[in-house]
Motif scaffolding. Structure first.
Motif, mmCIF file in Angstrom:
data_model
loop_
_atom_site.group_PDB
_atom_site.id
_atom_site.type_symbol
_atom_site.label_atom_id
_atom_site.label_comp_id
_atom_site.label_asym_id
_atom_site.label_seq_id
_atom_site.Cartn_x
_atom_site.Cartn_y
_atom_site.Cartn_z
ATOM 1 N N LYS A 12 0.846 -1.182 0.000
ATOM 2 C CA LYS A 12 0.000 0.000 0.000
ATOM 3 C C LYS A 12 0.886 1.238 0.000
ATOM 4 N N ASP A 13 0.578 2.168 -0.872
ATOM 5 C CA ASP A 13 1.323 3.425 -0.960
ATOM 6 C C ASP A 13 2.823 3.170 -1.136
ATOM 7 N N SER A 199 6.819 6.015 4.704
ATOM 8 C CA SER A 199 6.335 6.862 3.605
ATOM 9 C C SER A 199 7.453 7.723 3.042
ATOM 10 N N SER A 203 9.131 7.320 -0.836
ATOM 11 C CA SER A 203 9.125 8.417 -1.802
ATOM 12 C C SER A 203 10.535 8.867 -2.193
#
Length: 253
Positions: A12-13, A199, A203
């Motif tokens: 996820k993400d 996160s 990224s």
């Protein structure tokens, strides 16, 4: 939850989350070790994620290490080596990962679980996550996890942990000796911090992270044959009367 335990890998993400579970303190029998190795390699290879989080299920121990039930079933050196190669393969898969690995450690950690924490690039733990290398008390010794734990906390701290095999060392000790990167007083705080860092890593530039991880793991190329040799030592010692008697007495408690 299934009696024999489970392993899952979800994305996820751009974050891969690998979760293992076993009803007996999240201990790891051979079948789960094989699945865990496969999931780590899967998460490392997929282009759908850029970061990996390893966690365990339930609200008890993070990982109780080797399955005592399975240790008692070992009847030959070959079987013993094969079992401990399960842990060796997990640690090698973590070492060879193309992506940074975060560990979520919510409870107590024993034996092979300490090796998993040590192989994580960044381990976040709850304050209740005390640790123990109980192998010498069992009659074996922390041979397979030794390179990982020693690399992370240093020879002196590893020696203390190895010899004092019946004592729990608090999460604060693990933090001071670099096994844990951060320690939290609440699960909610810990999960929030893990989500934030995962996160941020997800990224980041994958090529830069791959290069950085290779540099940080420089000098561990010998782990393949070394851990195989260590697995053979453990496989031989697990057949001893000392170890079998210890496990039988432990299971009676």
């Amino acid at each position: 939850m299934p009696e024999n335990g489970t392993i899952s890998h979800t994305i996820k993400d751009r974050i891969s989350t690998i979760e293992f579970y076993h009803p007996k303190g999240n201990s790891l029998p051979g079948s789960l070790l094989k699945e865990l190795t496969a999931k780590i390699k899967e998460a490392s290879d997929t282009e759908k994620s850029n970061a990996i989080v390893i966690k365990s299920g339930g609200d008890g121990a993070f990982c109780a290490g080797a399955s005592f039930d399975e240790l008692l079933e070992i009847s030959s050196l070959e079987e013993g080596k094969e079992f401990f190669m399960g842990f060796a393969n997990v640690l090698n898969a973590m070492r060879e990962s193309k992506k940074f690995i975060l560990a979520r450690i919510h409870g107590k950690v024993v034996g092979g679980g300490v090796g998993i924490a040590a192989c994580a690039d960044y381990a976040m733990a709850h304050s209740s996550a005390s640790i123990k290398l109980s192998e010498l008390a069992v009659g074996i010794g922390p041979f397979v996890v030794g390179p990982a734990v020693g690399r992370k906390i240093g020879v002196g701290a590893f020696t203390s942990l190895s010899l004092d095999a019946r004592s729990w060392y608090e999460a604060s000790w693990a933090l001071q000796n670099n096994l844990f990167s951060r320690v939290f007083n609440s699960i909610a705080e810990m999960d929030k911090a893990i989500d934030k860092l995962a996160s941020e890593i997800a990224s980041s530039n994958p090529e830069a992270m791959k290069e950085l991880r290779e540099i940080q793991w420089n000098g561990t190329g010998h782990w393949g044959p070394t851990l195989a040799q260590r697995a053979e030592i453990s496989g031989r010692l697990v057949l001893s009367d000392f170890t079998r008697n210890f496990i039988e007495e432990f299971k009676k408690k």
